[in-house]
Design an enzyme around this catalytic site. Structure first.
Site, PDB file in Angstrom:
ATOM      1  N   LYS A  53     -25.310  26.396 -10.830  1.00 25.97           N
ATOM      2  CA  LYS A  53     -25.073  25.279  -9.903  1.00 25.97           C
ATOM      3  C   LYS A  53     -23.760  24.575 -10.242  1.00 25.97           C
ATOM      4  O   LYS A  53     -22.974  24.239  -9.360  1.00 25.97           O
ATOM      5  CB  LYS A  53     -26.255  24.298  -9.970  1.00 25.97           C
ATOM      6  CG  LYS A  53     -27.494  24.836  -9.277  1.00 25.97           C
ATOM      7  CD  LYS A  53     -28.759  24.058  -9.591  1.00 25.97           C
ATOM      8  CE  LYS A  53     -29.973  24.778  -8.980  1.00 25.97           C
ATOM      9  NZ  LYS A  53     -31.260  24.200  -9.369  1.00 25.97           N
ATOM     10  N   GLN A  97     -33.399  19.366 -12.850  1.00 20.58           N
ATOM     11  CA  GLN A  97     -33.888  20.749 -12.877  1.00 20.58           C
ATOM     12  C   GLN A  97     -35.365  20.788 -13.283  1.00 20.58           C
ATOM     13  O   GLN A  97     -35.752  20.223 -14.302  1.00 20.58           O
ATOM     14  CB  GLN A  97     -33.034  21.581 -13.857  1.00 20.58           C
ATOM     15  CG  GLN A  97     -33.394  23.037 -13.916  1.00 20.58           C
ATOM     16  CD  GLN A  97     -33.138  23.763 -12.590  1.00 20.58           C
ATOM     17  OE1 GLN A  97     -32.110  23.584 -11.943  1.00 20.58           O
ATOM     18  NE2 GLN A  97     -34.093  24.567 -12.155  1.00 20.58           N
ATOM     19  N   ASP A 120     -31.778  17.581  -3.204  1.00 19.22           N
ATOM     20  CA  ASP A 120     -32.786  18.649  -3.220  1.00 19.22           C
ATOM     21  C   ASP A 120     -33.736  18.504  -2.030  1.00 19.22           C
ATOM     22  O   ASP A 120     -34.456  19.441  -1.690  1.00 19.22           O
ATOM     23  CB  ASP A 120     -33.624  18.552  -4.506  1.00 19.22           C
ATOM     24  CG  ASP A 120     -33.248  19.615  -5.516  1.00 19.22           C
ATOM     25  OD1 ASP A 120     -32.669  20.634  -5.099  1.00 19.22           O
ATOM     26  OD2 ASP A 120     -33.544  19.421  -6.700  1.00 19.22           O
TER      27      ASP A 120
END
Ligand code: NAP
Length: 295
Positions: A53, A97, A120
């Site tokens: 990422k 995460q 997200d």
């Protein structure tokens, strides 16, 4: 006739090139999109996702703020970091995460993220807005699937779609997005799960099957109508003695057999996977534009 392969790597590369251009234009206006990535602990898979990422951010010109915390980080310390990132004007997106180490309360952390920085798309505020059809950050994997379908010329309006799987990160959101009264929706959607009486019968009448079950061979050729479009979200490790590491990755679809009946199909790897990070970048740029009053 064998299906045409939907090349997720190519679609993702095209979208990332477009995003890079957009980021360059924003920089000319003094706006630098920033993504904060938070990783707690040392799980090798999580570490490699986070590194991928961050690398993708750099390539697109997005500022990446790396927060790697030790395994014994307390809930209080993590909440304080989220609070700091919420207040930091250089940060447009916050990504924690998952999974977090067991002693940490995941839902409390996700709820603490400012919904305006929830790139997200997991915060209940964004989930709720998505469901009622308001402007929201859309979750990355489902949104990536929609972009893959649209860029492959697949007509969604009026299509019969069967989604196999009802998780909060794939099945439920993709089903919701596809039933919206919008250009990216207007489909008729059936959601199958382990209590569905006859998943095969539902699949057989689908124009589009989206397989997100996390089990190899969940969708086999006898379940697929001639000319159907197949999106395989699954990522499963199966033993393979011919490989150095002893395994290979497969999806949820019996690819070799199903490709002989489908019109379009995504491979695993190289289908949906590359789109997920791309949509994270997309949401981060969108967040920066929103913060600057440009979107
Ligand atoms: P999950 O949370 O394990 O959910 C799986 C869902 O599939 C559940 O709803 C389950 O039903 C259903 N299911 C399992 N076997 C089934 C069967 N034989 N028939 C019908 N339904 C069945 O998984 P997930 O997080 O949604 O992920 C699904 C897959 O996608 C995994 O392989 C994951 O690694 C992959 N994935 C890939 C990406 C990407 O970027 N490429 C992103 C996210 C996930 P119940 O609810 O009844 O248990």
């Amino acid at each position: 006739m064998a299906a045409k392969i939907i090349d997720g790597k190519q679609v993702a590369a095209d979208m990332r090139a477009e995003l890079k251009q957009k980021v360059a234009q924003l920089k000319e206006k003094g706006i630098v999109p920033g993504l904060a990535v938070v990783l707690v602990g040392d799980d090798p898979a999580s570490r490699s996702y986070v590194t991928a990422k961050e690398r993708a951010c750099e390539e697109a010109g997005i500022f990446s703020n790396d927060n790697r915390l030790s395994e014994d980080t307390t809930q209080q310390e993590l909440m304080a970091l989220v609070d700091k990132l919420n207040k930091d004007p250089k940060i447009n997106g916050i990504l924690v995460q998952l999974p977090l180490p067991k002693h940490l309360n995941e839902s409390e952390v996700l709820l603490a993220i400012d919904p305006n920085k929830d790139v997200d798309g997991f915060h209940p505020v964004n989930v709720g807005k998505m469901v009622v059809g308001e402007d929201a950050f859309l979750p990355c994997t489902p949104n990536g699937i929609i972009h893959l379908l649209l860029r492959s010329g697949v007509k969604l309006s009026g299509a019969e779609v069967v989604v196999v799987g009802r998780s909060n990160i794939v099945g439920k959101p993709i089903a919701n997005m596809l039933i919206q009264k919008s250009d990216t929706g207007n489909a008729t959607v059936t959601v199958c799960h382990t209590r569905t009486k006859d998943t095969a019968a539902h699949c057989r009448r689908a124009d589009i099957i989206i397989a997100a079950a996390g089990r190899p061979n969940t969708v086999t050729a006898d379940m697929v109508k001639d000319g159907a479009v197949i999106i395989d979200v699954g990522v499963n490790r199966v033993e393979d003695a011919t490989k150095k590491n002893g395994y290979r990755l497969v999806g949820d679809v019996d690819f070799e057999a199903v490709k002989e009946k489908a019109s379009l199909i995504t491979p695993v790897p190289g289908g949906v996977g590359p789109m997920t990070i791309t949509m994270l970048l997309y949401n981060t740029v969108l967040s920066a534009e929103k913060a600057a009053g440009l979107a």
